[in-house]
Design a protein around this motif. Structure first.
Motif, PDB file in Angstrom:
ATOM      1  N   LEU A   1      82.960  89.937  88.469  1.00 11.06           N
ATOM      2  CA  LEU A   1      81.783  90.729  88.845  1.00 11.06           C
ATOM      3  C   LEU A   1      81.164  90.282  90.171  1.00 11.06           C
TER       4      LEU A   1
ATOM      5  N   PRO B   1      76.666  86.525  83.622  1.00 12.11           N
ATOM      6  CA  PRO B   1      76.193  87.455  82.602  1.00 12.11           C
ATOM      7  C   PRO B   1      77.163  87.640  81.437  1.00 12.11           C
TER       8      PRO B   1
ATOM      9  N   TYR C   1      78.537  87.642  90.175  1.00 11.73           N
ATOM     10  CA  TYR C   1      77.148  87.235  89.952  1.00 11.73           C
ATOM     11  C   TYR C   1      77.030  85.777  89.473  1.00 11.73           C
TER      12      TYR C   1
ATOM     13  N   TYR D   1      80.337  91.914  95.427  1.00  7.80           N
ATOM     14  CA  TYR D   1      81.178  92.098  94.240  1.00  7.80           C
ATOM     15  C   TYR D   1      82.415  91.203  94.273  1.00  7.80           C
TER      16      TYR D   1
ATOM     17  N   MET E   1      71.764  89.625  86.285  1.00  6.68           N
ATOM     18  CA  MET E   1      72.298  89.969  87.611  1.00  6.68           C
ATOM     19  C   MET E   1      71.195  90.381  88.582  1.00  6.68           C
TER      20      MET E   1
END
Lengths: 530, 212
Positions: free
Chosen positions: A190, A198, A192, A312, A72
């Motif tokens: 998330l 991730p 990312y 986000y 990230m």
């Protein structure tokens, strides 16, 4: 990690994966099929061929990165996962090109939007390029199959505020909006996706077709650049490839020769024409590299009274096609409206400026919302696309002139995006343009947009979608491959990526590439195993 | 629509060239910059990467090994970064120097991944800006970069931003883009954009962050 990560587990189980940066000796390998590129097209092809019992070697210039590497972090991700360390642009520098350079290609770093090819696009292809068997009805089962393979479904979680503002603005103005289908499984929401998932939720090539191919004895060389397809009379005999050095960027001097019965090029709409041009593959009508399309993208940013936290949450979940085909498939340039995620490094690189004004804009990032417009290029005589050529060092570069036709569409998009943001309650809106100030009302923004310079370098333009350059069509005089990706002149060569699209798609292209590659690979497998 | 070039500053004899064809081929700019690059090299400008800098003749940290930027380039960025980020840089002199130095190191590290073609373009741009003759004639910056005030550095950036010549706009974008990404993308500057970093709950749950 090894317990949960698909790649770590496979490597431990003995997948045949070679990091070419570690090679010290020239070598030769042989397979039924060499697949060049591991993105949407290459991964799909490799898995289908390998599952049909064919021996496959996958060649990837980028490196194999997986969960352990996805932290990230913008700096490390842009340096390792993107073409030219995220600095790729068109030839004159006017359009930034976001493109993956890693195992999984752009599917490792895209924002997961997964649309079927619009019916209007498929019908246009049938009518204009003799691609009758790519009708919406004929393609439907292939889309459905790939949607299952990559777990594509409309996003069920409520959109993040960044995306919801597009929805709100559209609702206020009576414009249509929809939820974006995403290729994720167990997504943590998330935000990312652009720096490598991730959590392994993203079902791009890295988590699906590449492991599927490797489980079926396919071999993968990463850190290996496909330099040149070498012909023997009228067939390709072998691929000459260069191992990268430890930096992953400059060749080490070690060469790898890959021999096969058949070669599938899936190195992207910039890489594939580049490889064919470097190889002097027969091209009697000089079509290779022509009609390259990019969905030119412009953007506006808004300051909202509420917190947006645009870094986000699922980066793309809402879109509007209100203006995509509104004026006919080949009328004035249509555009799709979407939302980009805004992390600090990327935002600072994209939002032009310096000094106190830039510092203030960055300080406002948590309240910042952005809308992007993707121009549907290639459907009009005044939108002939760009051209991929080779630089002196043999690397491919895209020249993409912006025509007046596209400038008109881009201006309409600025107007529409600003209108939507004000309708959703923005306190001020700014164009991603060198001359733009913040505008505090829709009227002020409209007047400014109507007089602002629409010129290269001043309008900041982007693309994350490269298409064309090895177009498919029935007529060899105007295309490079036929409707099955088979090269018109060379019988043991196919092209299985976005470079075969005869126009842009009018939607994020990943699912279009998956579906077409699956269809063409099934046919190729049948041919090679018969 | 008004001709935007007429209203903007930065017009020179270059503006009389047919801008569209000049940019379209890119040839004018490329040839010109290539000449500058060669001339700069021949006239003894520092064209080698700065390597590990000696603390005596620079303000940079000494642990970082420069692989692309020359000493002249580093001086260029030492002059430009305060104009780009001044009020966002720490007040305290040593902290300020470290923030500038760290950003220049990240610029160098980023460029290392750009690949040969884009590195060559940047080399031409930096040579143009650091070679005395072109620094004066093209950038209209009269002193060597270490002697350029933040006000003058800002005026230079503003000239290139508002120029009617695409080549200068492009140079402006290149300089600010690599600097902005290096600066705001760095952990130490995240607070300036109100970015809290990756969600802590996710970091705690993910195996790649476990150090054991």
């Amino acid at each position: 990690m090894s317990l949960t990560d698909r790649i770590a587990r496979g490597l431990e189980a003995g997948w045949k994966v070679t990091d070419a940066t570690t090679l010290t000796d020239h070598q030769t390998h042989e397979a039924d099929v060499i697949v060049i590129g591991t993105g949407a097209g290459g991964g799909t092809t490799a898995e289908i061929l390998a599952k049909n019992g064919l021996s496959v070697i996958l060649v990837e210039e980028g490196r194999l990165y997986y969960q352990k590497d996805f932290t990230m972090d913008e700096h490390s991700a842009y340096a390792s996962l993107y073409q030219e360390g995220m600095s790729r642009t068109t030839q004159d520098g006017a359009i930034a090109i976001l493109q993956g350079r890693c195992v999984g290609g752009s599917t490792t770093v895209n924002w997961t939007s997964s649309f079927r090819t619009p019916d209007q696009t498929l019908t246009y292809w049938a009518d204009n390029f003799g691609l009758d068997n790519l009708s919406p009805e004929a393609m439907a089962p292939w889309f459905e199959g790939r949607e299952q393979r990559h777990t594509v479904a409309p996003w069920q979680t409520p959109p993040n505020v960044n995306n919801d503002i597009l929805r709100q603005g559209c609702e206020q103005l009576g414009y249509s909006w929809q939820t974006i289908p995403r290729n994720v499984k167990g997504c943590w929401n998330l935000g990312y996706c652009g720096v490598g998932c991730p959590t392994n939720a993203k079902q791009g090539a890295l988590m699906t077709t590449i492991p599927g191919a490797l489980d079926h004895q396919a071999r993968l060389f990463h850190g290996l650049r496909a330099e040149r397809l070498v012909m023997d009379q009228d067939r390709i005999d072998h691929l000459q490839a260069s191992a990268m050095g430890a930096d992953g960027i400059t060749p080490s001097g070690v060469t790898v020769t890959l021999k096969a019965r058949h070669f599938v090029v899936a190195a992207s709409a910039i890489g594939s024409p580049g490889l064919l041009l470097r190889s002097d593959i027969p091209d009697p009508h000089a079509r290779v590299g022509k009609r390259s399309f990019i969905h030119p993208v412009n953007a506006t940013i808004a300051q909202m009274p509420e917190k947006v936290d645009p870094f986000y949450g699922a980066p793309q979940s809402i879109y509007s096609d209100e203006f995509n085909f509104k004026n006919g498939v080949d009328g004035p340039a249509g555009f799709k409206l979407e939302v980009p995620p805004l992390h600090p490094g990327m935002s600072a690189g994209v939002i032009p400026g310096h000094g106190p004004e830039q510092i203030d804009a960055m300080a406002g990032l948590p309240w910042t919302q952005s809308v992007i417009a993707l121009m549907r290029d290639g459907f009009h005589p005044e939108s002939p696309g760009g051209t991929v050529t080779l630089r002196d060092d043999g690397s491919p570069v895209l020249d993409y002139p912006i025509t007046d036709y596209l400038w008109h569409g881009l201006k309409q998009a600025y107007l529409t995006m600003a209108e939507i943001q004000f309708a959703a309650g923005a306190s001020k809106v700014r164009l991603v343009h060198l001359d733009s100030n913040w505008y505090t009302s829709w009227g002020e923004a409209r007047a400014a947009i109507n007089s602002i310079a629409m010129e290269p370098h001043r309008v900041r333009l982007f693309t994350a979608h490269q298409m064309g350059g090895c177009s498919m069509g029935q007529d060899p005089q105007t295309s490079v491959v036929n409707g099955f990706g088979e090269h018109h002149q060379v019988s043991n060569l196919s092209v299985h990526d976005a470079s075969v699209f005869p126009t842009s798609i009018g939607a994020n292209p990943q699912l279009s590439i998956y579906a077409l590659a699956a269809r063409n690979s099934a046919r190729l497998a049948a041919k090679l195993t018969s | 629509m008004l001709d935007p070039s007429a209203a903007r500053s930065g017009d020179t004899e270059f503006a009389r060239l047919d801008r569209r064809s000049f940019l379209k081929s890119g040839l004018g700019g490329t040839l010109f910059l290539a000449t500058v690059s060669t001339t700069a090299g021949l006239s003894g400008c520092a064209t080698a990467p700065a390597g590990q800098l000696d603390a005596v003749d620079t303000q940079m940290k000494t642990s970082y090994q420069f692989r692309f930027l020359t000493r002249d380039d580093i001086e260029l960025f030492e002059a430009l970064l305060p104009a780009m980020f001044g009020p966002a840089l720490p007040e305290q002199p040593q902290a300020r120097r470290l923030a500038v130095a760290g950003t220049i190191e990240r610029i160098d590290a980023g460029i290392e991944n750009f690949g040969p073609a884009n590195q060559q373009e940047l080399r031409r741009l930096f040579d143009l800006l650091t070679f005395g003759f072109t620094r004066v004639t093209i950038a209209r910056v009269w002193s060597r970069w270490p002697n350029v005030s933040t006000t003058d550095a800002n005026a230079f950036l503003e000239r290139w931003r508002t120029s009617g010549i695409g080549l200068f706009n492009n140079g402006y974008i290149a300089l600010t883009k690599i600097s902005n990404v290096a600066f705001y993308g760095g952990h130490d500057q995240w607070h300036l954009s109100g970015y809290p970093g990756p969600p802590q709950w996710a970091v705690d749950a993910l195996p790649q962050f476990k150090t054991a």
